[in-house]
Scaffold this motif. Structure first.
Motif, PDB file in Angstrom:
ATOM      1  N   GLY A  15       0.822  -1.207   0.000  1.00 26.23           N
ATOM      2  CA  GLY A  15       0.000   0.000   0.000  1.00 26.23           C
ATOM      3  C   GLY A  15       0.854   1.255   0.000  1.00 26.23           C
ATOM      4  O   GLY A  15       0.530   2.245  -0.696  1.00 26.23           O
ATOM      5  N   PHE A  16       1.945   1.226   0.771  1.00 26.68           N
ATOM      6  CA  PHE A  16       2.864   2.374   0.790  1.00 26.68           C
ATOM      7  C   PHE A  16       3.440   2.607  -0.601  1.00 26.68           C
ATOM      8  O   PHE A  16       3.520   3.752  -1.084  1.00 26.68           O
ATOM      9  N   ASP A  17       3.851   1.525  -1.261  1.00 26.37           N
ATOM     10  CA  ASP A  17       4.421   1.636  -2.607  1.00 26.37           C
ATOM     11  C   ASP A  17       3.379   2.147  -3.602  1.00 26.37           C
ATOM     12  O   ASP A  17       3.651   3.056  -4.403  1.00 26.37           O
ATOM     13  N   TYR A  18       2.168   1.601  -3.536  1.00 27.51           N
ATOM     14  CA  TYR A  18       1.158   1.896  -4.555  1.00 27.51           C
ATOM     15  C   TYR A  18       0.580   3.305  -4.424  1.00 27.51           C
ATOM     16  O   TYR A  18       0.409   4.014  -5.432  1.00 27.51           O
ATOM     17  N   PHE A  19       0.305   3.710  -3.192  1.00 27.06           N
ATOM     18  CA  PHE A  19      -0.404   4.977  -3.010  1.00 27.06           C
ATOM     19  C   PHE A  19       0.501   6.167  -2.654  1.00 27.06           C
ATOM     20  O   PHE A  19       0.155   7.313  -2.965  1.00 27.06           O
ATOM     21  N   LEU A  20       1.635   5.912  -1.977  1.00 32.69           N
ATOM     22  CA  LEU A  20       2.368   7.007  -1.355  1.00 32.69           C
ATOM     23  C   LEU A  20       3.751   7.258  -1.938  1.00 32.69           C
ATOM     24  O   LEU A  20       4.498   8.083  -1.416  1.00 32.69           O
ATOM     25  N   THR A  21       4.132   6.527  -2.986  1.00 33.89           N
ATOM     26  CA  THR A  21       5.418   6.784  -3.628  1.00 33.89           C
ATOM     27  C   THR A  21       5.207   7.051  -5.113  1.00 33.89           C
ATOM     28  O   THR A  21       4.282   6.523  -5.735  1.00 33.89           O
ATOM     29  N   LEU A  46       3.151   0.016  -8.800  1.00 35.40           N
ATOM     30  CA  LEU A  46       4.051  -0.726  -7.912  1.00 35.40           C
ATOM     31  C   LEU A  46       5.515  -0.450  -8.235  1.00 35.40           C
ATOM     32  O   LEU A  46       6.401  -1.090  -7.669  1.00 35.40           O
ATOM     33  N   THR A  47       5.759   0.492  -9.115  1.00 37.95           N
ATOM     34  CA  THR A  47       7.124   0.892  -9.451  1.00 37.95           C
ATOM     35  C   THR A  47       7.583   1.999  -8.499  1.00 37.95           C
ATOM     36  O   THR A  47       6.822   2.907  -8.169  1.00 37.95           O
ATOM     37  N   ASP A  55      12.592   5.792  -1.076  1.00 38.18           N
ATOM     38  CA  ASP A  55      11.282   5.160  -0.945  1.00 38.18           C
ATOM     39  C   ASP A  55      11.410   3.637  -0.937  1.00 38.18           C
ATOM     40  O   ASP A  55      10.669   2.937  -0.239  1.00 38.18           O
ATOM     41  N   VAL A  56      12.358   3.132  -1.729  1.00 40.33           N
ATOM     42  CA  VAL A  56      12.604   1.682  -1.725  1.00 40.33           C
ATOM     43  C   VAL A  56      13.058   1.235  -0.342  1.00 40.33           C
ATOM     44  O   VAL A  56      12.579   0.229   0.199  1.00 40.33           O
ATOM     45  N   VAL A  87      11.115  -1.390   2.156  1.00 45.88           N
ATOM     46  CA  VAL A  87      11.776  -2.609   2.647  1.00 45.88           C
ATOM     47  C   VAL A  87      11.847  -2.615   4.172  1.00 45.88           C
ATOM     48  O   VAL A  87      11.573  -3.636   4.829  1.00 45.88           O
ATOM     49  N   LEU A  88      12.217  -1.479   4.760  1.00 47.60           N
ATOM     50  CA  LEU A  88      12.293  -1.391   6.219  1.00 47.60           C
ATOM     51  C   LEU A  88      10.922  -1.599   6.859  1.00 47.60           C
ATOM     52  O   LEU A  88      10.810  -2.234   7.911  1.00 47.60           O
TER      53      LEU A  88
END
Length: 253
Positions: free
Chosen positions: A71-77, A83-84, A90-91, A95-96
């Motif tokens: 969700g963090f990847d899809y909506f907030l980055t 999903l890129t 941000d990566v 991961v963290l």
């Protein structure tokens, strides 16, 4: 509906909620306005992961961790709703977030196991004390005390059956020693790994004044029972309570 089916349905429902809520939360945070500070989003998602882990269900905690990272990847980055991830920071955050989620989940489960183990240990000690009190009660009936000790042994060692035999002779077979070890023909069995023998009964001797007065036969045939060494030592303590009764009865006569 059987209890097992109810519990399985509950676990499935909790895991589903844990999977959906963090992803939706990311969508809500995105709708509230971009760009959103990574720290704020991570704190909010971490709270959801902790809540899922607190249920005591490993799948729920893991689902919340994965859902939070996705969700963090899809909506907030950037690029949003993809999903890129282009930004290396941000990566790292994604991961963290995933790693921290896994760690929090395992720590929560470890804490619950510790509390459960302490609760069981307290229950075992309460059982020993209750048996000791019944032995100390004036006029206590030996058969009643023997039945109480046998019931405690079944509970502590997770046995199918437990019976007391008054005999000065110990038949052949595995023996539960005072140190909690189980030996057969002089060899120590690995109970922690293989469990109690299921093909023969285990013998728990009862001694009074250094002499054998009887023994318990411990049977675990229908399932593999792996009592810890602490549980096995508690079983020996319970047998000692019976030896105290037998010693008292001998003095009375």
């Amino acid at each position: 509906m059987k209890l097992e089916e109810v519990l399985e349905a509950r676990r499935g429902a909790v895991t589903a909620v844990a999977l959906v809520v963090p992803f939706l939360a990311c969508g809500v945070l995105a709708a509230a306005g971009r760009p959103l500070p990574d720290a704020s989003a991570v704190v909010a998602l971490a709270l959801l992961i902790v809540a899922a882990s607190a249920t005591g269900l490993r799948p729920a905690g893991l689902a919340a961790s994965v859902s939070s990272a996705v969700g963090f990847d899809y909506f907030l980055t950037k690029p949003y709703e993809s999903l890129t991830i282009h930004d290396s920071e941000d990566v790292q955050v994604a991961v963290l977030l995933l790693l921290v989620g896994f760690a929090v989940n395992e720590l929560a489960l470890w804490g619950q196991r510790q509390r459960a183990e302490l609760g069981r240990a307290r229950g075992y000690l309460d059982g020993v004390m209750a048996t000791a009190e019944s032995v100390a009660t004036p006029g206590g009936e030996p058969q009643r005390v023997i039945a109480a000790v046998a019931a405690r042994l079944r509970d502590v060692l997770r046995l199918d059956s437990c019976e007391y035999h008054a005999s000065t002779h110990l038949p052949g077979g595995p023996v539960l020693g005072r140190d909690g070890s189980v030996t057969r023909s002089g060899l120590t069995l690995d109970v922690d790994r293989s469990g109690l023998p299921i093909d023969e009964v285990i013998l728990l001797p009862v001694h009074v004044g250094g002499r054998q007065r009887g023994y318990f036969t411990l049977t675990a045939a229908s399932r593999v029972s792996r009592p810890s060494v602490q549980q096995r030592r508690v079983a020996v303590l319970l047998a000692d309570q019976l030896s105290a009764l037998l010693d008292t009865s001998t003095q009375d006569h």
